[in-house]
Design a protein around this motif. Structure first.
Motif, mmCIF file in Angstrom:
data_model
loop_
_atom_site.group_PDB
_atom_site.id
_atom_site.type_symbol
_atom_site.label_atom_id
_atom_site.label_comp_id
_atom_site.label_asym_id
_atom_site.label_seq_id
_atom_site.Cartn_x
_atom_site.Cartn_y
_atom_site.Cartn_z
ATOM 1 N N GLY A 34 -5.831 15.737 -20.089
ATOM 2 C CA GLY A 34 -6.991 15.755 -20.972
ATOM 3 C C GLY A 34 -7.832 17.005 -20.840
ATOM 4 O O GLY A 34 -8.990 17.025 -21.223
ATOM 5 N N GLY A 35 -7.260 18.065 -20.279
ATOM 6 C CA GLY A 35 -7.999 19.310 -20.120
ATOM 7 C C GLY A 35 -8.895 19.351 -18.898
ATOM 8 O O GLY A 35 -9.615 20.329 -18.685
ATOM 9 N N PHE A 36 -8.865 18.280 -18.086
ATOM 10 C CA PHE A 36 -9.714 18.251 -16.897
ATOM 11 C C PHE A 36 -9.289 19.368 -15.942
ATOM 12 O O PHE A 36 -8.102 19.634 -15.787
ATOM 13 N N PHE A 67 -12.318 20.410 -23.405
ATOM 14 C CA PHE A 67 -13.038 19.814 -22.282
ATOM 15 C C PHE A 67 -14.264 20.651 -21.932
ATOM 16 O O PHE A 67 -15.370 20.125 -21.783
ATOM 17 N N MET A 68 -14.077 21.963 -21.807
ATOM 18 C CA MET A 68 -15.191 22.830 -21.394
ATOM 19 C C MET A 68 -16.290 22.879 -22.451
ATOM 20 O O MET A 68 -17.468 22.999 -22.109
ATOM 21 N N TRP A 71 -18.000 19.135 -22.113
ATOM 22 C CA TRP A 71 -18.453 18.676 -20.801
ATOM 23 C C TRP A 71 -19.938 18.955 -20.654
ATOM 24 O O TRP A 71 -20.407 20.071 -20.889
ATOM 25 N N ARG A 72 -20.698 17.958 -20.237
ATOM 26 C CA ARG A 72 -22.157 18.082 -20.127
ATOM 27 C C ARG A 72 -22.625 18.338 -18.708
ATOM 28 O O ARG A 72 -23.824 18.393 -18.451
ATOM 29 N N GLY A 73 -21.675 18.493 -17.800
ATOM 30 C CA GLY A 73 -22.023 18.805 -16.419
ATOM 31 C C GLY A 73 -22.013 20.307 -16.205
ATOM 32 O O GLY A 73 -22.179 21.088 -17.143
ATOM 33 N N SER A 74 -21.799 20.705 -14.971
ATOM 34 C CA SER A 74 -21.807 22.122 -14.636
ATOM 35 C C SER A 74 -20.630 22.846 -15.282
ATOM 36 O O SER A 74 -19.633 22.235 -15.672
ATOM 37 N N THR A 75 -20.754 24.131 -15.395
ATOM 38 C CA THR A 75 -19.721 24.971 -15.978
ATOM 39 C C THR A 75 -18.459 24.927 -15.131
ATOM 40 O O THR A 75 -18.526 24.916 -13.905
ATOM 41 N N VAL A 76 -17.313 24.948 -15.788
ATOM 42 C CA VAL A 76 -16.034 25.023 -15.079
ATOM 43 C C VAL A 76 -15.837 26.466 -14.625
ATOM 44 O O VAL A 76 -16.020 27.406 -15.402
#
Length: 97
Positions: A34-36, A67-68, A71-76
């Motif tokens: 899933g792009g994680f 995903f990036m 995503w609502r958390g920190s940057t990958v």
């Protein structure tokens, strides 16, 4: 499961070793799909999502880009080599001061 979820970058084991040698916790998430991102790296009560790429020229998959973007958390953080891993650990060490 897509073919991308099963493929692990050739440099991933070396990069994981460097993270661990420098005192990080490392959890391999490269099989999540899933792009994680490939890894969760933790140090000094900070957790970073890490995407390993085999070179600077390697591109993100469509799933990784999606995903990036969502995503609502920190940057990958993208890591291409051992030097990149060392730089990330230095940042994690300095953010705790």
């Amino acid at each position: 499961m897509s073919k991308y979820a099963r493929r692990v970058d050739v440099n991933q084991s070396d990069i994981v070793k460097v993270f661990k040698d420098l005192g990080c916790s490392v959890f391999d998430t490269s099989r999540v799909a899933g792009g994680f991102p490939d890894l969760l790296v933790g140090k000094n009560k900070k957790t970073v999502l890490v995407e390993i790429k085999s070179s600077e020229k390697a591109k993100f998959t469509t799933a990784q880009e999606l995903f990036m973007m969502t995503w609502r958390g920190s940057t990958v953080v993208r890591i291409n080599d051992i030097d990149g891993a060392i730089r990330l650990v230095k940042v994690l060490d300095n953010t705790n001061q």
